[in-house]
Design an enzyme around this catalytic site. Structure first.
Site, PDB file in Angstrom:
ATOM      1  N   ASP A   1      -5.988   3.381  -8.560  1.00 26.53           N
ATOM      2  CA  ASP A   1      -4.531   3.479  -8.496  1.00 26.53           C
ATOM      3  C   ASP A   1      -3.621   3.439  -9.845  1.00 26.53           C
ATOM      4  O   ASP A   1      -2.710   4.145 -10.027  1.00 26.53           O
ATOM      5  CB  ASP A   1      -3.972   2.237  -7.701  1.00 26.53           C
ATOM      6  CG  ASP A   1      -4.343   2.185  -6.180  1.00 26.53           C
ATOM      7  OD1 ASP A   1      -4.275   3.423  -5.657  1.00 26.53           O
ATOM      8  OD2 ASP A   1      -4.484   0.961  -5.519  1.00 26.53           O
TER       9      ASP A   1
ATOM     10  N   GLY B   1       0.062  -6.051  -4.653  1.00 24.51           N
ATOM     11  CA  GLY B   1      -1.365  -5.646  -4.890  1.00 24.51           C
ATOM     12  C   GLY B   1      -1.248  -4.367  -5.848  1.00 24.51           C
ATOM     13  O   GLY B   1      -1.986  -4.132  -6.820  1.00 24.51           O
TER      14      GLY B   1
ATOM     15  N   LYS C   1      -8.015  -4.286  -0.003  1.00 26.86           N
ATOM     16  CA  LYS C   1      -8.579  -4.142  -1.301  1.00 26.86           C
ATOM     17  C   LYS C   1      -9.054  -5.090  -2.274  1.00 26.86           C
ATOM     18  O   LYS C   1     -10.100  -5.005  -3.135  1.00 26.86           O
ATOM     19  CB  LYS C   1      -7.459  -3.389  -2.005  1.00 26.86           C
ATOM     20  CG  LYS C   1      -6.883  -2.068  -1.606  1.00 26.86           C
ATOM     21  CD  LYS C   1      -5.828  -1.545  -2.659  1.00 26.86           C
ATOM     22  CE  LYS C   1      -5.239  -0.302  -1.909  1.00 26.86           C
ATOM     23  NZ  LYS C   1      -4.088   0.098  -3.062  1.00 26.86           N
TER      24      LYS C   1
END
Ligand code: NAP
Length: 293
Positions: free
Chosen positions: A112, A140, A76
């Site tokens: 997210d 993360g 990511k």
């Protein structure tokens, strides 16, 4: 009802998820069901992209004209180096989980955090403005969730992490847009007493370590919302004890997973995601796996 395979032809639009490992991913089941539900001629695959090959894989999106890709652990952050444009929120968060390909121009988004907030508000009705939040974990996922919580107008975000320096670092990186502080796990009892929302952003309690728990629930107030990013199992030990022993409202990670996919679907297609069938597809997949075990 047709199935994805029977619709594939020379007009099919391609999508996928890049990660390592990837075979556990529920995204193909969820997104293929979504495309089918809206009658789109599209297919979504899981791609095992090993370290060192991400740059080539991203070039492949352009060459093969995939319309969109999700990016998951561990890619990511690195993926940001290979895109043409990065949405402002994703840039602030420092991670991309969704790529949109507009005629070869690749734009990175992070769904997210917004996915987390949408499911949290829908499932619990919590009002975050002016409230204090305790986040456990500083990896993360915590970056996106912390950013999205701050955008909701939280009064203060406490971040407690096993490695305290990482909590302090994450807090420092968020200080331009949030009131936030980093802590050790030892501070949790005092911080939990002030929190309207406690979020487990760690992998503690995730299958197969289902008896692990990120904190002692005895300091949770009954009017607190306990939330877990983990969605396998759907109800973790943390949520079960917070609900059964403390009377807290609980929120599972499944909703975040569904809505991060729903936002990606909406960015790719420009139409509302069929969230109910997406949820049903993931739940059915869990049930099928449980029946096999
Ligand atoms: P990550 O970057 O690897 O971070 C892991 C975090 O967990 C770190 O804060 C780490 O602390 C902590 N941790 C790990 N083992 C621990 C232990 N035994 N005791 C205490 N702390 C521990 O992972 P991530 O990408 O942020 O993901 C975190 C969790 O969120 C995973 O379970 C993942 O499946 C879930 N997640 C769910 C969704 C969803 O859609 N629902 C989306 C993204 C992630 P240290 O810094 O001390 O190592």
């Amino acid at each position: 009802m047709g199935n994805t395979m029977s619709r594939l032809d020379s007009h099919t639009l391609f999508f996928g998820v890049f990660g390592d490992p990837i075979r556990q991913s529920k995204s193909p089941i969820m997104l293929n069901r979504a495309f089918e539900a809206v009658g789109m001629n599209a297919a979504y695959g899981a791609f095992h992209i090993k370290p060192g090959t991400l740059k080539d894989a991203i070039a492949g999106i352009r060459a093969l004209q995939f319309r969109g890709v999700n990016v998951t652990v561990p890619h990511k952050v690195e993926v940001m180096d290979y895109l043409d444009h990065i949405d402002e929120a994703a840039r602030t968060i420092g991670a991309v989980n969704t790529i949109v390909n507009d005629d070869g121009k690749l734009t990175g988004f992070n769904t997210d955090g917004i996915g987390y907030i949408r499911s949290l508000k829908e499932e619990t009705g919590i009002e975050l403005r002016g409230r204090k939040v305790l986040m456990i974990g500083a990896g993360g996922a915590a970056r996106g969730v912390g950013y999205a919580l701050a955008k909701e107008g939280t009064e203060h975000i406490y971040i407690a992490n096993r490695t305290t320096e990482k909590a302090v670092e994450l807090a420092a990186s968020m200080s331009s847009f949030a009131s936030v502080s980093g802590h050790s796990l030892d501070d949790i009892p005092a911080l939990a007493a002030e929190a309207a929302l406690i979020v487990n952003n760690t992998s503690v309690g995730m299958h197969p370590n289902v008896d692990d728990i990120p904190m002692d629930v005895s300091c949770i107030r009954p009017d607190t919302v306990a939330s877990d990013l983990v969605y396998n199992p759907l109800v973790t030990r943390f949520l079960r004890e917070a609900r059964d022993q403390r009377g807290a409202t609980v929120h599972s990670g499944l909703g975040m997973f569904i809505y991060q996919g729903a936002y990606a679907f909406e960015y790719w297609t420009g139409q509302p995601a069929p969230v109910t069938v997406m949820r049903e597809a993931v739940l059915a997949s869990f049930e099928a796996a449980a029946a096999k075990a």
